[in-house]
Design a protein around this motif. Structure first.
Motif, PDB file in Angstrom:
ATOM      1  N   ILE A  54       0.845  -1.201   0.000  1.00 18.52           N
ATOM      2  CA  ILE A  54       0.000   0.000   0.000  1.00 18.52           C
ATOM      3  C   ILE A  54       0.885   1.258   0.000  1.00 18.52           C
ATOM      4  CG2 ILE A  54      -1.857   1.148   1.326  1.00 18.52           C
ATOM      5  CD1 ILE A  54      -2.609  -1.668   0.331  1.00 18.52           C
TER       6      ILE A  54
ATOM      7  N   TRP B 232       1.386   5.680   0.511  1.00 26.61           N
ATOM      8  CA  TRP B 232       1.169   6.531   1.681  1.00 26.61           C
ATOM      9  C   TRP B 232       0.105   7.586   1.512  1.00 26.61           C
ATOM     10  CZ3 TRP B 232       2.254  11.056  -0.627  1.00 26.61           C
ATOM     11  CH2 TRP B 232       3.280  11.097  -1.592  1.00 26.61           C
ATOM     12  N   ASN B 233      -0.432   7.750   0.306  1.00 23.85           N
ATOM     13  CA  ASN B 233      -1.317   8.916   0.120  1.00 23.85           C
ATOM     14  C   ASN B 233      -2.690   8.738   0.766  1.00 23.85           C
ATOM     15  OD1 ASN B 233      -1.719   6.990  -1.883  1.00 23.85           O
ATOM     16  ND2 ASN B 233      -2.414   8.476  -3.382  1.00 23.85           N
TER      17      ASN B 233
ATOM     18  N   LYS C 107       1.442  -4.870   3.741  1.00 24.38           N
ATOM     19  CA  LYS C 107       2.672  -4.114   3.963  1.00 24.38           C
ATOM     20  C   LYS C 107       2.358  -2.634   3.697  1.00 24.38           C
ATOM     21  CE  LYS C 107       6.417  -2.206   2.609  1.00 24.38           C
ATOM     22  NZ  LYS C 107       6.406  -0.869   3.220  1.00 24.38           N
TER      23      LYS C 107
ATOM     24  N   GLU D 281       6.120   3.039   4.486  1.00 20.31           N
ATOM     25  CA  GLU D 281       6.944   3.446   5.627  1.00 20.31           C
ATOM     26  C   GLU D 281       6.382   4.701   6.293  1.00 20.31           C
ATOM     27  OE1 GLU D 281       7.825   2.389   2.702  1.00 20.31           O
ATOM     28  OE2 GLU D 281       9.885   1.695   2.585  1.00 20.31           O
TER      29      GLU D 281
ATOM     30  N   THR E 198      -0.536  -0.922  -4.944  1.00 21.37           N
ATOM     31  CA  THR E 198      -0.744   0.440  -5.425  1.00 21.37           C
ATOM     32  C   THR E 198       0.517   1.218  -5.102  1.00 21.37           C
ATOM     33  OG1 THR E 198      -3.135   0.364  -5.098  1.00 21.37           O
ATOM     34  CG2 THR E 198      -2.134   2.534  -5.221  1.00 21.37           C
ATOM     35  N   GLY E 199       1.042   1.920  -6.096  1.00 20.95           N
ATOM     36  CA  GLY E 199       2.269   2.679  -5.867  1.00 20.95           C
ATOM     37  C   GLY E 199       2.877   3.098  -7.184  1.00 20.95           C
ATOM     38  N   SER E 200       4.180   3.279  -7.158  1.00 23.36           N
ATOM     39  CA  SER E 200       4.852   3.847  -8.332  1.00 23.36           C
ATOM     40  C   SER E 200       5.152   2.775  -9.385  1.00 23.36           C
ATOM     41  CB  SER E 200       6.164   4.492  -7.887  1.00 23.36           C
ATOM     42  OG  SER E 200       7.007   3.512  -7.360  1.00 23.36           O
TER      43      SER E 200
ATOM     44  N   THR F 148       8.364   0.592  -8.682  1.00 24.67           N
ATOM     45  CA  THR F 148       8.175  -0.543  -7.755  1.00 24.67           C
ATOM     46  C   THR F 148       7.340  -1.626  -8.438  1.00 24.67           C
ATOM     47  OG1 THR F 148       8.258   0.998  -5.897  1.00 24.67           O
ATOM     48  CG2 THR F 148       7.406  -1.196  -5.434  1.00 24.67           C
TER      49      THR F 148
ATOM     50  N   TYR G 267       9.927  -9.943  -9.357  1.00 18.96           N
ATOM     51  CA  TYR G 267       9.911 -10.868  -8.209  1.00 18.96           C
ATOM     52  C   TYR G 267       9.030 -12.087  -8.520  1.00 18.96           C
ATOM     53  CZ  TYR G 267      11.521  -6.791  -5.461  1.00 18.96           C
ATOM     54  OH  TYR G 267      12.191  -5.698  -4.984  1.00 18.96           O
TER      55      TYR G 267
ATOM     56  N   LEU H 117      -1.012   1.908 -10.649  1.00 14.39           N
ATOM     57  CA  LEU H 117       0.173   2.774 -10.658  1.00 14.39           C
ATOM     58  C   LEU H 117      -0.203   4.244 -10.839  1.00 14.39           C
ATOM     59  CD1 LEU H 117       2.254   0.332 -12.890  1.00 14.39           C
ATOM     60  CD2 LEU H 117       2.176   0.452 -10.394  1.00 14.39           C
ATOM     61  N   GLY H 118       0.732   5.008 -11.310  1.00 17.65           N
ATOM     62  CA  GLY H 118       0.544   6.454 -11.346  1.00 17.65           C
ATOM     63  C   GLY H 118      -0.235   6.942 -12.554  1.00 17.65           C
TER      64      GLY H 118
ATOM     65  N   CYS I 245      -3.645   9.682  -6.981  1.00 16.89           N
ATOM     66  CA  CYS I 245      -3.265   9.003  -8.228  1.00 16.89           C
ATOM     67  C   CYS I 245      -4.020   9.554  -9.419  1.00 16.89           C
ATOM     68  CB  CYS I 245      -3.473   7.504  -8.096  1.00 16.89           C
ATOM     69  SG  CYS I 245      -5.156   7.053  -7.692  1.00 16.89           S
TER      70      CYS I 245
ATOM     71  N   GLU J 274       4.930  11.901 -13.795  1.00 17.57           N
ATOM     72  CA  GLU J 274       4.077  12.161 -12.644  1.00 17.57           C
ATOM     73  C   GLU J 274       4.875  12.886 -11.553  1.00 17.57           C
ATOM     74  OE1 GLU J 274       2.944   8.800 -10.149  1.00 17.57           O
ATOM     75  OE2 GLU J 274       0.909   9.591 -10.100  1.00 17.57           O
TER      76      GLU J 274
HETATM   77  P1  NAD Z   1       6.135   3.467  -3.951  1.00 15.74           P
HETATM   78  O1  NAD Z   1       6.126   2.565  -5.129  1.00 15.74           O
HETATM   79  O2  NAD Z   1       7.383   4.167  -3.618  1.00 15.74           O
HETATM   80  O3  NAD Z   1       5.714   2.680  -2.655  1.00 15.74           O
HETATM   81  C1  NAD Z   1       4.503   1.958  -2.595  1.00 15.74           C
HETATM   82  C2  NAD Z   1       4.693   0.790  -1.650  1.00 15.74           C
HETATM   83  O4  NAD Z   1       5.649  -0.086  -2.218  1.00 15.74           O
HETATM   84  C3  NAD Z   1       5.209   1.163  -0.265  1.00 15.74           C
HETATM   85  O5  NAD Z   1       4.554   0.371   0.700  1.00 15.74           O
HETATM   86  C4  NAD Z   1       6.679   0.796  -0.353  1.00 15.74           C
HETATM   87  O6  NAD Z   1       7.242   0.470   0.891  1.00 15.74           O
HETATM   88  C5  NAD Z   1       6.627  -0.418  -1.243  1.00 15.74           C
HETATM   89  N1  NAD Z   1       7.900  -0.730  -1.908  1.00 15.74           N
HETATM   90  C6  NAD Z   1       8.893   0.138  -2.246  1.00 15.74           C
HETATM   91  N2  NAD Z   1       9.914  -0.534  -2.815  1.00 15.74           N
HETATM   92  C7  NAD Z   1       9.568  -1.840  -2.853  1.00 15.74           C
HETATM   93  C8  NAD Z   1      10.194  -3.026  -3.337  1.00 15.74           C
HETATM   94  N3  NAD Z   1      11.393  -3.008  -3.882  1.00 15.74           N
HETATM   95  N4  NAD Z   1       9.519  -4.188  -3.220  1.00 15.74           N
HETATM   96  C9  NAD Z   1       8.285  -4.232  -2.694  1.00 15.74           C
HETATM   97  N5  NAD Z   1       7.655  -3.152  -2.189  1.00 15.74           N
HETATM   98  C10 NAD Z   1       8.277  -1.954  -2.280  1.00 15.74           C
HETATM   99  O7  NAD Z   1       4.931   4.488  -4.188  1.00 15.74           O
HETATM  100  P2  NAD Z   1       4.475   5.673  -3.221  1.00 15.74           P
HETATM  101  O8  NAD Z   1       5.435   6.788  -3.420  1.00 15.74           O
HETATM  102  O9  NAD Z   1       4.213   5.174  -1.854  1.00 15.74           O
HETATM  103  O10 NAD Z   1       3.050   6.020  -3.833  1.00 15.74           O
HETATM  104  C11 NAD Z   1       2.881   6.959  -4.808  1.00 15.74           C
HETATM  105  C12 NAD Z   1       2.556   6.281  -6.123  1.00 15.74           C
HETATM  106  O11 NAD Z   1       1.355   5.502  -6.002  1.00 15.74           O
HETATM  107  C13 NAD Z   1       2.244   7.289  -7.198  1.00 15.74           C
HETATM  108  O12 NAD Z   1       2.851   6.886  -8.393  1.00 15.74           O
HETATM  109  C14 NAD Z   1       0.726   7.220  -7.332  1.00 15.74           C
HETATM  110  O13 NAD Z   1       0.218   7.641  -8.547  1.00 15.74           O
HETATM  111  C15 NAD Z   1       0.464   5.783  -7.070  1.00 15.74           C
HETATM  112  N6  NAD Z   1      -0.938   5.588  -6.688  1.00 15.74           N
HETATM  113  C16 NAD Z   1      -1.763   4.907  -7.559  1.00 15.74           C
HETATM  114  C17 NAD Z   1      -3.108   4.711  -7.243  1.00 15.74           C
HETATM  115  C18 NAD Z   1      -4.033   3.952  -8.178  1.00 15.74           C
HETATM  116  O14 NAD Z   1      -5.096   3.540  -7.765  1.00 15.74           O
HETATM  117  N7  NAD Z   1      -3.663   3.736  -9.416  1.00 15.74           N
HETATM  118  C19 NAD Z   1      -3.607   5.181  -6.032  1.00 15.74           C
HETATM  119  C20 NAD Z   1      -2.741   5.875  -5.177  1.00 15.74           C
HETATM  120  C21 NAD Z   1      -1.394   6.043  -5.515  1.00 15.74           C
END
Ligand code: NAD
Length: 494
Positions: free
Chosen positions: A162, A164-165, A188, A191, A240-242, A245, A252, A265-266, A299, A398
C-alpha cells in the motif's frame, strides 16, 4: 468537525508500533525500529518495527496456516459478512481517532482525510461484506449428459502493498474483496503511513476476524516488500504505488512462483476544458481542487490542464484565483484546504519538477515554492505553470505534488492527441456542453476513468484502474473480486 476534539487527539502520544502477526503485536526479529516523522512539523512522532525478511516469512506462514485450516475461508458466508460489517462499524465509531492518527503520519488535510480514509474504508468493507453471498458460480451450457460447474474459489494468501497517500482507503480497496472472498492477507503499509492501517487491523480482531487471517508487517519496501514479492507462498500480489516498484514486483513474481500481480500505478491525467464548458468559473474551481487537494498526492489528480486556446487566459486566471484562495497549512486545522506534503524527499522532488519546467520554457503563474518553513513541516504552495509543451517533462512525468501544468489546444483532434501522448492512462476529464463531443472524448481518450463536467468523486460502485503504464488491475466495484478468486471447472459425467 470539532476542532477541540481534534486538538485533544493530536496531543496524545503515539505508542511505538509493532507488526501484527497471528493476532499478536510483535517486534522485528532483530529488534530494529525506524523513526516515524510527522510531516506537520518534521518532529519524531513515534517508531515502528523495521521488519526483516524473517518477519515477512513468519507473517506469510501465519496467513497460510489460517487459510489452510479454514478458520475464515470455511466460515458460512453470513458469519463472514457479520464480522466485516462489525469491522466497518468499529472503524466508523473510531473515525476521528483513526483520521487524526493518519494525518499526523501522512499530512492529508483532516476534512478530506476523515471522508476519504475511515469514511471510505468503512463504506468499502460494507460493500464487499454485503456482496459476498450474492456472487454466484456458473453452470456451463454443456451437452445434456454433462454437468459443467464453474466454481469461484479464494486464491489463498494475498500479499498487499500500500502507498502513503490514502492508506486506509486504498488498504480497504484490497482488504474488502480479499477477505470477503475468504482469503488470508499479509499487508505491507508504506513506511510513512502505517499507523492508521495498523490500528484499523487491530479493530478487525476486535470485530471477530480470526488471528492470522490479516497480518501487518511494517518496514522498508526493499526489505519486507521484496520478501513478500519473492515468496513462494503468496498466491496473489496486489499493489498500489509507483511504476518503478510495480516493475520490480513483476520481476519478483517471475523469479519466484509466478504469482499473479495486479498493479495500480501512477497517472498524468488530462483535464480537458473546451470553450463551451457549462460553467467555466465552477470548472476552474474543480480543476484546482482536482490537482491541489492532498497536496496533489492523488493518483487520479488532474495534473495536466488542457485548455481550448480561445479561453486559455480567462480560464487560467480563474484557476489561479481558485488556487490562491486555498488555505495551505496545518492539516489538523479544520479550516485548512491543503495539508502537508508527505515527506521532505517528496517535497524536494516536487521543487525539482518546478525547476525543470521553468528551464523547459514554462511560466510559473502562481506558487512554485516551499512555504511555512518556520513550522518545520513540509508545505508547498499550489503551483500553476503555463506554456507546458506536450513533450515537456512536466507533461510526461508524474509529480505527485501540487503542481499543475497547462497546455493550450486549438481543436478536439489536437486535444485528444495531447491527452494520449503519455505512457499513462489512469483518469481524465472533459468539460463541454456538447453531448456528442463528450461521448466522443470519453471513447477517444485512453484512460481507465473519464469524468464529464466534473473531476473525481467516483464512488465504490465503479471500477478504478488504469491502462498503459498506469497499471493492470481494478480496485472497487464487483469487478475487483476477480483478482481474489480462482475459477475452477468441475466437468461431471451424468
Ligand atoms: P512506492 O512505489 O514508492 O511505494 C509503494 C509501496 O511499495 C510502499 O509500501 C513501499 O514500501 C513499497 N515498496 C517500495 N519498494 C519496494 C520493493 N522493492 N519491493 C516491494 N515493495 C516496495 O509508491 P508511493 O510513493 O508510496 O506512492 C505513490 C505512487 O502511487 C504514485 O505513483 C501514485 O500515482 C500511485 N498511486 C496509484 C493509485 C491507483 O489507484 N492507481 C492510487 C494511489 C497512488
Amino acid at each position: 468537525m470539532d476542532q477541540s476534539r481534534i486538538d485533544a487527539l493530536r496531543a496524545l502520544a503515539v505508542s511505538p508500533g509493532s507488526h501484527l502477526i497471528d493476532g499478536q503485536n510483535v517486534a522485528a526479529s532483530d529488534g530494529a525500529i525506524m523513526d516515524i516523522l510527522s510531516p506537520i512539523d518534521g518532529t519524531v512522532l513515534t517508531s515502528l518495527a523495521r521488519g526483516t525478511v524473517q518477519d515477512m516469512e513468519t507473517a506469510i506462514t501465519s496467513a497460510r496456516a489460517a487459510f489452510e485450516d479454514g478458520r475464515w475461508a470455511k466460515q458460512p458466508p453470513a458469519a463472514r459478512r457479520k464480522v466485516l460489517l462489525r469491522w466497518a462499524n468499529l472503524i466508523e465509531e473510531n473515525a476521528l481517532e483513526l483520521a487524526v492518527l493518519g494525518v499526523r503520519d501522512n499530512g492529508t488535510e483532516i476534512g478530506m482525510a476523515l471522508k476519504a480514509e475511515p469514511g471510505s474504508a468503512a463504506g468499502t468493507l460494507r460493500y464487499y461484506a454485503e456482496a459476498l453471498d450474492k456472487v454466484y458460480g456458473e453452470i456451463a451450457p454443456t451437452q445434456s449428459d454433462i454437468l459443467g460447474l464453474i466454481h469461484k474459489e479464494p486464491v489463498g494468501v494475498v500479499g498487499a502493498i500500500i502507498p502513503w497517500n490514502f492508506p486506509m482507503m486504498i488498504g480497504a480497496w484490497k482488504l474488502g474483496p480479499a477477505l470477503a472472498s475468504g482469503n488470508s492477507v499479509v499487508l505491507k503499509p508504506a513506511e510513512t503511513a502505517s499507523l492508521s492501517l495498523l490500528r484499523m487491523a487491530e479493530l478487525a480482531l476486535e470485530a471477530g476476524l480470526p488471528p492470522g487471517v490479516l497480518n501487518v508487517v511494517t518496514g522498508e519496501g526493499r526489505v519486507v516488500g521484496e520478501a513478500m514479492g519473492l515468496s513462494m507462498d503468496v498466491d496473489v500480489l496486489v499493489f498500489t504505488g509507483s511504476g518503478s516498484t510495480g516493475r520490480r514486483l513483476l520481476e519478483y513474481a517471475a523469479r519466484s512462483n509466478l504469482k499473479r500481480v495486479y498493479l495500480e500505478l501512477g497517472g498524468k491525467s488530462p483535464n480537458i476544458v473546451f470553450a463551451d464548458a457549462p460553467n467555466l468559473e465552477e470548472a476552474a474551481k474543480i480543476a484546482a481542487a482536482g490537482i491541489f487537494r492532498n497536496s496533489g498526492q492523488v493518483c487520479v489528480a488532474g495534473s495536466r490542464l488542457l485548455v481550448e486556446a480561445s479561453i486559455h487566459d480567462e480560464f487560467v486566471a480563474a484557476v489561479v484565483r481558485a488556487a490562491e484562495a486555498l488555505r495551505v497549512g496545518d492539516p489538523l486545522d479544520v479550516n485548512t484546504h491543503v495539508g502537508a506534503v508527505n515527506s521532505e524527499a517528496q517535497l524536494q522532488q516536487n521543487l525539482r519538477f518546478v525547476e525543470t519546467a521553468r528551464n523547459e520554457g514554462g511560466t510559473i503563474v502562481t506558487g512554485g515554492d516551499r512555504i511555512l518553513t518556520e513550522t518545520g513541516g513540509y508545505y508547498m504552495a499550489p503551483t500553476v505553470i503555463t506554456g507546458v509543451a506536450a513533450e515537456a517533462t512536466l507533461a510526461q512525468q508524474e509529480v505527485f505534488g501540487p503542481v499543475l501544468g497547462v497546455t493550450a489546444f486549438t481543436d478536439e483532434h489536437e486535444a485528444v492527441r495531447i491527452a494520449n501522448a503519455t505512457i499513462y492512462g489512469l483518469a481524465g476529464a472533459v468539460w463541454t456542453s456538447n453531448l456528442s463531443r463528450a461521448h466522443r472524448m470519453v471513447r477517444a481518450v485512453r484512460t481507465g476513468v473519464m469524468h464529464v463536467n466534473t473531476y473525481g468523486g467516483a464512488d465504490g460502485t465503479v471500477p478504478l484502474g488504469g491502462v498503459g503504464q498506469s497499471g493492470n488491475g481494478h480496485d472497487k466495484s464487483l469487478h475487483a473480486l476477480e483478482k481474489y478468486t480462482n475459477l475452477k471447472t468441475a466437468w461431471i459425467k451424468l
